[in-house]
Write a protein that holds these residues in place. Structure first.
Motif, PDB file in Angstrom:
ATOM      1  N   SER A 147       0.714  -1.520   0.069  1.00 11.95           N
ATOM      2  CA  SER A 147       0.245   0.214   0.304  1.00 11.95           C
ATOM      3  C   SER A 147       1.162   1.567  -0.251  1.00 11.95           C
ATOM      4  CB  SER A 147      -0.955  -0.083   0.594  1.00 11.95           C
ATOM      5  OG  SER A 147      -1.543  -1.168   0.782  1.00 11.95           O
ATOM      6  N   PRO A 148       0.825   1.583  -1.277  1.00 17.05           N
ATOM      7  CA  PRO A 148       2.565   3.102  -1.027  1.00 17.05           C
ATOM      8  C   PRO A 148       1.572   4.167  -0.562  1.00 17.05           C
ATOM      9  CG  PRO A 148       0.589   2.525  -3.445  1.00 17.05           C
ATOM     10  CD  PRO A 148       0.776   1.505  -2.503  1.00 17.05           C
ATOM     11  N   MET A 149       1.894   5.204   0.004  1.00 13.33           N
ATOM     12  CA  MET A 149       1.955   5.789   0.221  1.00 13.33           C
ATOM     13  C   MET A 149       1.833   7.116  -0.105  1.00 13.33           C
ATOM     14  SD  MET A 149       3.765   8.135   4.058  1.00 13.33           S
ATOM     15  CE  MET A 149       3.078   6.214   5.262  1.00 13.33           C
ATOM     16  N   PRO A 150       0.280   7.763   0.036  1.00 17.06           N
ATOM     17  CA  PRO A 150       0.449   8.732  -1.238  1.00 17.06           C
ATOM     18  C   PRO A 150       0.831   9.991  -1.177  1.00 17.06           C
ATOM     19  CG  PRO A 150      -1.805   8.298   0.127  1.00 17.06           C
ATOM     20  CD  PRO A 150      -0.904   7.831   0.604  1.00 17.06           C
ATOM     21  N   PRO A 151       1.738  10.432  -1.818  1.00 14.98           N
ATOM     22  CA  PRO A 151       2.783  11.730  -1.997  1.00 14.98           C
ATOM     23  C   PRO A 151       2.628  13.143  -1.386  1.00 14.98           C
ATOM     24  CG  PRO A 151       2.800  10.597  -4.381  1.00 14.98           C
ATOM     25  CD  PRO A 151       1.903  10.249  -3.366  1.00 14.98           C
ATOM     26  N   ASP A 152       0.628  12.931  -1.766  1.00 20.19           N
ATOM     27  CA  ASP A 152       0.736  14.198  -0.274  1.00 20.19           C
ATOM     28  C   ASP A 152       0.596  14.143   1.193  1.00 20.19           C
ATOM     29  OD1 ASP A 152      -1.384  13.250  -1.414  1.00 20.19           O
ATOM     30  OD2 ASP A 152      -2.764  14.004  -1.911  1.00 20.19           O
ATOM     31  N   PHE A 153       0.919  12.940   1.745  1.00 22.03           N
ATOM     32  CA  PHE A 153       1.073  13.029   2.869  1.00 22.03           C
ATOM     33  C   PHE A 153       2.141  14.088   3.916  1.00 22.03           C
ATOM     34  CE2 PHE A 153      -2.222   9.318   4.765  1.00 22.03           C
ATOM     35  CZ  PHE A 153      -2.900   9.620   3.643  1.00 22.03           C
ATOM     36  N   ASP A 154       1.494  14.687   4.232  1.00 22.38           N
ATOM     37  CA  ASP A 154       2.815  15.097   4.865  1.00 22.38           C
ATOM     38  C   ASP A 154       2.428  14.966   7.040  1.00 22.38           C
ATOM     39  OD1 ASP A 154       4.659  17.176   5.511  1.00 22.38           O
ATOM     40  OD2 ASP A 154       3.507  18.751   5.814  1.00 22.38           O
ATOM     41  N   TRP A 155       3.253  14.804   7.390  1.00 23.23           N
ATOM     42  CA  TRP A 155       3.795  13.918   8.660  1.00 23.23           C
ATOM     43  C   TRP A 155       4.297  14.446   9.320  1.00 23.23           C
ATOM     44  CZ3 TRP A 155       0.984   9.516   9.915  1.00 23.23           C
ATOM     45  CH2 TRP A 155       0.611   8.758   8.815  1.00 23.23           C
ATOM     46  N   ILE A 156       3.438  15.448  10.256  1.00 27.60           N
ATOM     47  CA  ILE A 156       3.903  16.869  10.590  1.00 27.60           C
ATOM     48  C   ILE A 156       4.314  16.373  12.564  1.00 27.60           C
ATOM     49  CG2 ILE A 156       2.620  17.707   9.451  1.00 27.60           C
ATOM     50  CD1 ILE A 156      -0.132  17.873  11.426  1.00 27.60           C
ATOM     51  N   GLY A 157       3.770  15.230  12.780  1.00 27.44           N
ATOM     52  CA  GLY A 157       4.627  15.368  14.378  1.00 27.44           C
ATOM     53  C   GLY A 157       3.953  14.092  14.760  1.00 27.44           C
ATOM     54  N   ASN A 158       4.180  13.742  16.612  1.00 29.70           N
ATOM     55  CA  ASN A 158       2.881  13.184  17.232  1.00 29.70           C
ATOM     56  C   ASN A 158       2.036  14.088  17.945  1.00 29.70           C
ATOM     57  OD1 ASN A 158       3.064  10.663  19.357  1.00 29.70           O
ATOM     58  ND2 ASN A 158       3.622   9.603  17.453  1.00 29.70           N
ATOM     59  N   LEU A 159       0.796  12.766  18.402  1.00 28.83           N
ATOM     60  CA  LEU A 159       0.664  13.502  19.202  1.00 28.83           C
ATOM     61  C   LEU A 159      -0.234  12.149  20.118  1.00 28.83           C
ATOM     62  CD1 LEU A 159      -2.133  16.500  17.659  1.00 28.83           C
ATOM     63  CD2 LEU A 159      -0.235  16.566  19.408  1.00 28.83           C
ATOM     64  N   PRO A 160      -0.964  12.424  21.297  1.00 29.73           N
ATOM     65  CA  PRO A 160      -1.605  10.946  21.684  1.00 29.73           C
ATOM     66  C   PRO A 160      -2.857  10.555  21.268  1.00 29.73           C
ATOM     67  CG  PRO A 160      -0.940  12.677  23.839  1.00 29.73           C
ATOM     68  CD  PRO A 160      -0.847  13.371  22.417  1.00 29.73           C
ATOM     69  N   VAL A 161      -2.852   9.524  21.170  1.00 26.26           N
ATOM     70  CA  VAL A 161      -3.887   8.974  19.981  1.00 26.26           C
ATOM     71  C   VAL A 161      -5.212   9.138  21.761  1.00 26.26           C
ATOM     72  CG1 VAL A 161      -5.298   6.753  19.836  1.00 26.26           C
ATOM     73  CG2 VAL A 161      -2.272   6.577  19.170  1.00 26.26           C
ATOM     74  N   PRO A 162      -6.440   9.693  21.174  1.00 24.09           N
ATOM     75  CA  PRO A 162      -7.464   9.882  21.400  1.00 24.09           C
ATOM     76  C   PRO A 162      -7.772   8.376  22.281  1.00 24.09           C
ATOM     77  CG  PRO A 162      -8.207  11.034  19.611  1.00 24.09           C
ATOM     78  CD  PRO A 162      -6.760   9.826  19.346  1.00 24.09           C
ATOM     79  N   PRO A 163      -9.089   9.212  23.417  1.00 25.57           N
ATOM     80  CA  PRO A 163      -9.115   7.734  24.147  1.00 25.57           C
ATOM     81  C   PRO A 163     -10.349   6.844  23.215  1.00 25.57           C
ATOM     82  CG  PRO A 163      -9.099   9.422  25.650  1.00 25.57           C
ATOM     83  CD  PRO A 163      -7.946  10.187  24.303  1.00 25.57           C
ATOM     84  N   GLY A 164     -10.805   5.720  23.460  1.00 25.21           N
ATOM     85  CA  GLY A 164     -11.213   4.672  22.708  1.00 25.21           C
ATOM     86  C   GLY A 164     -11.103   4.410  21.723  1.00 25.21           C
ATOM     87  N   VAL A 165     -10.381   4.698  21.034  1.00 23.74           N
ATOM     88  CA  VAL A 165      -9.788   4.954  19.531  1.00 23.74           C
ATOM     89  C   VAL A 165      -9.392   3.622  19.819  1.00 23.74           C
ATOM     90  CG1 VAL A 165      -8.410   5.728  17.631  1.00 23.74           C
ATOM     91  CG2 VAL A 165      -9.819   6.954  18.886  1.00 23.74           C
ATOM     92  N   PRO A 166      -9.839   1.996  19.156  1.00 27.21           N
ATOM     93  CA  PRO A 166      -9.012   1.247  18.506  1.00 27.21           C
ATOM     94  C   PRO A 166      -7.809   1.136  18.009  1.00 27.21           C
ATOM     95  CG  PRO A 166     -10.596   1.013  17.249  1.00 27.21           C
ATOM     96  CD  PRO A 166     -10.809   2.063  17.717  1.00 27.21           C
ATOM     97  N   ASP A 167      -6.402   0.348  18.311  1.00 27.11           N
ATOM     98  CA  ASP A 167      -5.215  -0.032  17.920  1.00 27.11           C
ATOM     99  C   ASP A 167      -4.940  -0.793  16.180  1.00 27.11           C
ATOM    100  OD1 ASP A 167      -5.488  -2.549  18.919  1.00 27.11           O
ATOM    101  OD2 ASP A 167      -3.645  -1.927  19.872  1.00 27.11           O
ATOM    102  N   HIS A 168      -6.724  -1.005  16.248  1.00 28.19           N
ATOM    103  CA  HIS A 168      -6.320  -2.286  15.248  1.00 28.19           C
ATOM    104  C   HIS A 168      -7.895  -2.248  14.882  1.00 28.19           C
ATOM    105  CE1 HIS A 168      -4.843  -5.183  11.861  1.00 28.19           C
ATOM    106  NE2 HIS A 168      -6.836  -5.837  12.375  1.00 28.19           N
ATOM    107  N   VAL A 169      -8.231  -2.034  13.352  1.00 29.68           N
ATOM    108  CA  VAL A 169      -9.600  -2.784  13.104  1.00 29.68           C
ATOM    109  C   VAL A 169      -9.029  -3.848  12.300  1.00 29.68           C
ATOM    110  CG1 VAL A 169     -11.031  -0.375  13.823  1.00 29.68           C
ATOM    111  CG2 VAL A 169      -9.451  -0.516  11.123  1.00 29.68           C
TER     112      VAL A 169
END
Length: 515
Positions: free
Chosen positions: A78-100
């Motif tokens: 799954s190639p990453m789209p060229p226009d994805f701009d990774w800008i940093g890291n934040l805590p994952v919001p509560p309740g968001v599963p780590d896998h689907v």
């Protein structure tokens, strides 16, 4: 995947139809990365501080419940789209599963977010209420002007080109049928407008339109159509709504002008039925993603005018899978992600015309080309994904065989299917060549008798092909939905070579097959 990701990493990217949103890595396994959309929209890209309080996007459009705009993405292909701009890291919001356990591409959460925004902001409350109230068990009777038809109120796609719904050949069309189908989001139509566009302006739930044999001007600016598939020899101009995000355009006799927001900046563009002489539409100088689909031979000249494109897909639907004038790719200097399908006529030199290349994916190519590409790109930053490589000797025997790619998943099953088709093809051609009709019959009666003889002989040949495919499926459990459709196409083409009427061939296929 070159970028090393961590849970919590945040990417900003354009949203389908305009503006910017963000997604975040929910979790990572050896096999997949799971990402979710963050609840943010802005005309310009946000920074990390803007997103600190953004939660996940709950989905409620078109009856969805208890779902987030979240997807798992396979790391391997799954190639990453060229226009994805990774800008940093934040805590994952509560309740968001780590896998689907739902898999798609990187851009999928952004598509969900755009659809949710349309539902929230553009669909009236009464339309939403009618959507929720529709029941599978209920039906309505409508008349477009050529006789009544009964449909479930839950119908989501209105097919007006298949002949199953009576449509008057000329004159007015009664579009109140859309009032009776509160879940209809897609319409398939052919020919002049006849009130279609006006009807769509009153039905904002319809966001997907397929229009064949279209008139010279297709003006959808007042509608909520987001995805348009359109073709027609008379077509000259397309006017899209500002939030349109996908245009699939069939080849037309003359160059088509497209009027879209920001010169196509927010569009994914597909050109299909492409030939080497196809000219790209004008007006789309800012398109970022382009796809070409056609038989046999494509030309890089078709890409003239798309200098801003960073993603290119080339898909051949028939041999030899060749790209003419590959050096013209240099006029699209921003190409970073290139994917090809059935590219058996493409050689490794194509990389010299792609100076900005970051990911090259090819499904279906010559083994000798695969080896050379691996050697060329081994010590570069280019990600390379090659599947379905075949030897020159194998291609010499099977390039024109419609089952050639079946061998990619199971060598023995694919080889057996190819052999069964090749045997049927030789028999069909021998039958047609030997028919008395081929040597100028003396009368119309003789011609009819000869044609009947060919059809009768073809019936036995085609039945034998189906029996062999049954045996392959029983042994290897191999024929899924896609391969069943491919088998049906191959069957129809063989039947056509023997001049078997198409409706009779379709009846045979449906009656005989058990896969």
């Amino acid at each position: 995947m070159r970028k090393e990701l961590r849970a919590g990493d945040v990417a900003v990217a354009p949203l389908p139809g305009g503006g910017f949103g963000a997604c975040q890595v929910s979790g990572i396994t050896d096999e997949a990365v799971t990402v979710h959309a963050l609840d943010w929209f802005s005309p310009e890209p946000p920074d990390l501080d803007d997103l600190r309080d953004a939660g996940p996007v709950p989905l409620a459009y078109r009856g969805l419940v208890d779902r987030l705009a979240q997807i798992s993405v396979f790391r391997s292909n799954s190639p990453m789209p060229p226009d994805f701009d990774w800008i940093g890291n934040l805590p994952v919001p509560p309740g968001v599963p780590d896998h689907v356990n739902a898999y798609s591409g990187w851009a999928s959460p952004f598509g969900d977010m755009a659809r949710q925004r349309h539902w929230d902001e553009r669909v009236p409350a009464e339309t939403k209420a009618a959507f929720r109230a529709a029941r599978e068990s209920e039906s309505v009777t409508a008349d477009l002007g050529a006789g009544p038809v009964t449909l479930p109120t839950s119908t989501s796609s209105l097919h007006l080109t298949s002949g199953t719904i009576p449509v008057p050949a000329t004159g007015p069309v009664d579009w109140t049928i859309l009032d009776l189908l509160p879940r209809c989001a897609q319409v398939l139509w052919a020919g002049p407008d006849r009130g279609l566009t006006e009807a769509l302006t009153r039905h904002p739930l319809v966001t997907d339109l397929h229009w064949s044999d279209a008139p010279p001007v297709v003006d959808l600016r007042a509608t909520e159509v987001r995805s348009l598939r359109v073709a027609g020899d008379s077509l000259r101009e397309i006017r899209l709504p500002s939030a349109a995000h996908r245009l699939s355009l069939g080849a037309a006799r003359e160059r088509v002008t497209v009027r879209a927001a920001d010169d196509g900046r927010w569009l994914d563009l597909e050109l299909y039925q492409v030939t080497p002489s196809t000219r790209a539409p004008s007006g789309l100088t800012q398109v970022r993603s382009v796809s070409l689909t056609g038989d046999g031979v494509l030309s890089a000249a078709t890409l003239a005018g798309f200098a801003a494109a960073h993603t290119l897909e080339l898909r051949w639907t028939a041999p030899p899978g060749r790209l003419d004038d590959p050096s013209l790719l240099l006029h699209v200097p921003s190409l970073q992600l290139v994917e090809m399908f059935e590219a058996y006529g493409v050689d490794a030199d194509i990389t010299s015309s792609l100076p900005a290349l970051r990911h090259l994916s090819i499904y279906g190519l010559r083994g000798s080309v695969a080896r050379e590409l691996r050697a060329r790109l081994r010590r570069t930053d280019v990600e390379l994904s090659l599947r379905g490589a075949k030897t020159d000797s194998w291609l010499a025997a099977n390039l024109d065989n419609p089952f050639r790619d079946w061998a990619d998943d199971d060598t023995r099953a694919g080889a057996a299917a190819c052999k069964a088709y090749a045997t049927a093809l030789r028999a069909i051609d021998k039958l047609a060549a030997a028919a008395p009709a081929a040597v100028a019959p003396a009368s119309a009666a003789d011609a009819a008798a000869a044609a009947d003889a060919v059809v009768s002989g073809a019936e036995a040949i085609l039945r034998e092909l189906i029996d062999k495919l049954h045996a392959i499926d029983e042994k290897y459990e191999f024929i899924d939905t896609i391969r069943r459709e491919e088998a049906g196409d191959a069957f129809a083409e063989l039947a056509a070579r023997a001049r078997v009427p198409s409706d009779l061939a379709a009846d045979w296929f449906d009656e005989w097959r058990d896969f």
